[in-house]
Design an enzyme around this catalytic site. Structure first.
Site, short mmCIF file in Angstrom:
data_model
loop_
_atom_site.label_atom_id
_atom_site.label_comp_id
_atom_site.label_asym_id
_atom_site.label_seq_id
_atom_site.Cartn_x
_atom_site.Cartn_y
_atom_site.Cartn_z
N THR A 39 -5.70 8.43 9.29
CA THR A 39 -6.16 9.46 8.30
C THR A 39 -6.53 9.03 7.00
OG1 THR A 39 -4.19 10.11 7.74
CG2 THR A 39 -5.14 11.11 9.34
N PRO A 68 1.39 1.88 9.03
CA PRO A 68 1.82 3.19 9.35
C PRO A 68 0.64 3.99 9.97
CG PRO A 68 2.58 2.87 7.17
CD PRO A 68 1.50 1.73 7.37
N MET A 69 1.14 4.79 11.16
CA MET A 69 -0.01 5.31 12.13
C MET A 69 -0.91 6.24 11.32
SD MET A 69 -1.42 4.79 14.73
CE MET A 69 -0.55 4.02 16.27
N CYS A 70 -0.24 6.87 10.47
CA CYS A 70 -1.05 8.18 9.74
C CYS A 70 -1.94 7.29 8.83
CB CYS A 70 0.31 8.86 8.67
SG CYS A 70 1.20 7.94 7.91
N THR A 71 -1.56 6.16 8.12
CA THR A 71 -2.37 5.58 7.22
C THR A 71 -3.78 5.02 8.12
OG1 THR A 71 -0.50 4.63 6.15
CG2 THR A 71 -2.67 3.51 5.69
#
Ligand SMILES: [Zn+2]
Length: 428
Positions: free
Chosen positions: A200, A194-197
């Site tokens: 950030t 996942p991009m958020c993982t």
């Protein structure tokens, strides 16, 4: 990938100018007589002539020089043209009477009215996400009556794939036999995170490498403008490796190695000597798939049941087994999936489960729920503005989000054209 529309055309005698004496002799040998391996219901007929006449091919790629060594459809003059167009032209001019319609598109750009037209679908996809999407598409076309699948709504899926010296071919009768998602555990763990993982909160060495590959490379353009990351270029890999190490150090993550960096880029670093053997794997696989299509279309022989693997690393080894349907498969079972979480779990934990569970392996799930009669997007990452707006929900608990025990959660993901329904079961 290719699909077959009206795959078998029964051709009368003298079917036009494109026929010639003996054209179908090799096929009639199989269709006009019985044998020890014929399908129990098969009746040989002297009228049966075969030929896959109407074929649609969908492919989103254009031909690159590096594609020329393992196939026979493309020539150097075709470099830059869509693969689907060139393959269609080649077959249309070589096989009289055959009509191949190319679609220079992603399979996801075509909808159910398109796929419903076909009798058999053949996939030669290099991505698990795309395979699962096609699998989900065919499952969505199934019609159920009193819990039983209507057999006329089944479109068989013949799936082939090779990687280096290994290959597999399988026959899937959606709703009846094991589907792609039933056997998801057989595929390697996810490569996309996942991009958020990645952006950030990296936790794994792979997250750090993905960060450098996906976000840092386009930003810094270390080898000049518009130079794409080339997995075969050691300097490029070295750059990614160094930056990944820095990123990992920042988050106290260990395990970033050069080898992992290389693997993460999924490079098939082919040595010239291997080309012939990988070519052989690809042809074996294509032959296996074509044979299965013939069997399904003519009913002359019992189709593969249902999974064949082969390996030509050392001699040639093949093995067939029956992959079993998973009773609670998230794609093909009619059973709603339960999600057991404590009311004090955060939405982030639910998201992690959806992406990390071996049986789900979602890529960028979007979660919506009905809260007080209204459909509410809890988290969605594919649209930046919505991602930003819904990100605070990730750290909230399920209770704080107003979710109840037994609540239905709708999850959309690139791995399926259909929204998947889950039922939230609170654990104490
Ligand atoms: Zn399944």
């Amino acid at each position: 990938m290719a699909e077959m529309e009206e795959p078998m055309v029964v051709d009368g005698v003298g079917g036009g100018s494109c026929e010639w004496e003996g054209r179908w002799n090799h096929v009639t040998k199989f269709l006009e007589r019985s044998g020890p391996f014929t399908h129990p219901d098969f009746e040989p007929s002297t009228e049966a002539l075969s030929g896959f006449r109407n074929i649609d091919v969908v492919d989103m790629d254009t031909i690159d020089v590096s594609n020329l060594n393992r196939q026979f459809l493309f020539r150097s003059k075709d470099v830059g043209r869509p693969k689907a167009d060139v393959a269609a032209d080649f077959i249309n001019s070589r096989i009289p009477g055959c009509r191949v319609v190319p679609h220079f598109k992603k399979i996801q750009d075509l909808d159910e009215t398109f796929y419903r037209r076909f009798h058999i679908i053949v996939c030669g996809l290099d991505s698990i996400v795309a395979r699962r999407w096609m699998n989900g598409m065919l499952i969505s076309l199934l019609v159920y009556e009193d819990g039983e699948v209507d057999q006329t709504s089944i479109i068989p899926l013949v799936d082939g794939g090779t990687e280096g010296f290994k290959g597999n071919a399988r026959v899937i009768l959606p709703g009846l036999t094991a589907c792609i998602d039933c056997t998801l555990e057989l595929y390697p763990p996810q490569i996309n995170f996942p991009m958020c993982t990645i952006a950030t909160m990296p936790r794994l060495p792979e997250h750090c490498i993905e960060y450098v590959r996906i976000l840092l490379w386009p930003k810094e353009m270390p080898f000049g403008d518009a130079i794409a990351l080339d997995g075969d270029d050691p300097e490029h890999i070295q750059w990614v490796f160094q930056r990944s190490l820095e990123r990992a150090a920042e988050f106290s993550i260990t395990g970033v190695t050069y080898r992992l960096t290389q693997g993460e880029h999924k490079t098939a670093h082919l040595l010239p000597v291997c080309v012939l053997t990988t070519l052989f794997s690809a042809f074996c696989d294509a032959a296996a798939c074509a044979t299965e299509v013939f069997k399904l279309a003519t009913s002359a022989y019992v189709p593969l049941c249902n999974y064949m693997v082969f390996n030509d690393v050392d001699g040639l080894y093949t093995y067939t087994f029956e992959a079993e349907r998973k009773e609670n498969c998230s794609a093909c079972s009619q059973i709603p999936q339960d999600l057991g979480f404590s009311p004090s779990s955060t939405l982030q934990e639910v998201l992690n489960y959806l992406t990390e569970s071996v049986s789900l392996q979602m890529k960028s799930p979007a979660i919506t729920a009905k809260v007080e009669g209204k459909s509410k997007t809890l988290y969605l990452q594919s649209v930046a503005s919505i991602e930003q707006r819904t990100r605070p929900n990730l750290s909230k608990t399920l209770r704080d989000l107003g979710l109840k025990d037994g609540q239905e959660l709708a999850v959309a993901d690139v791995t399926s054209p259909q929204t998947m329904l889950f039922r939230l079961c609170f654990t104490s």
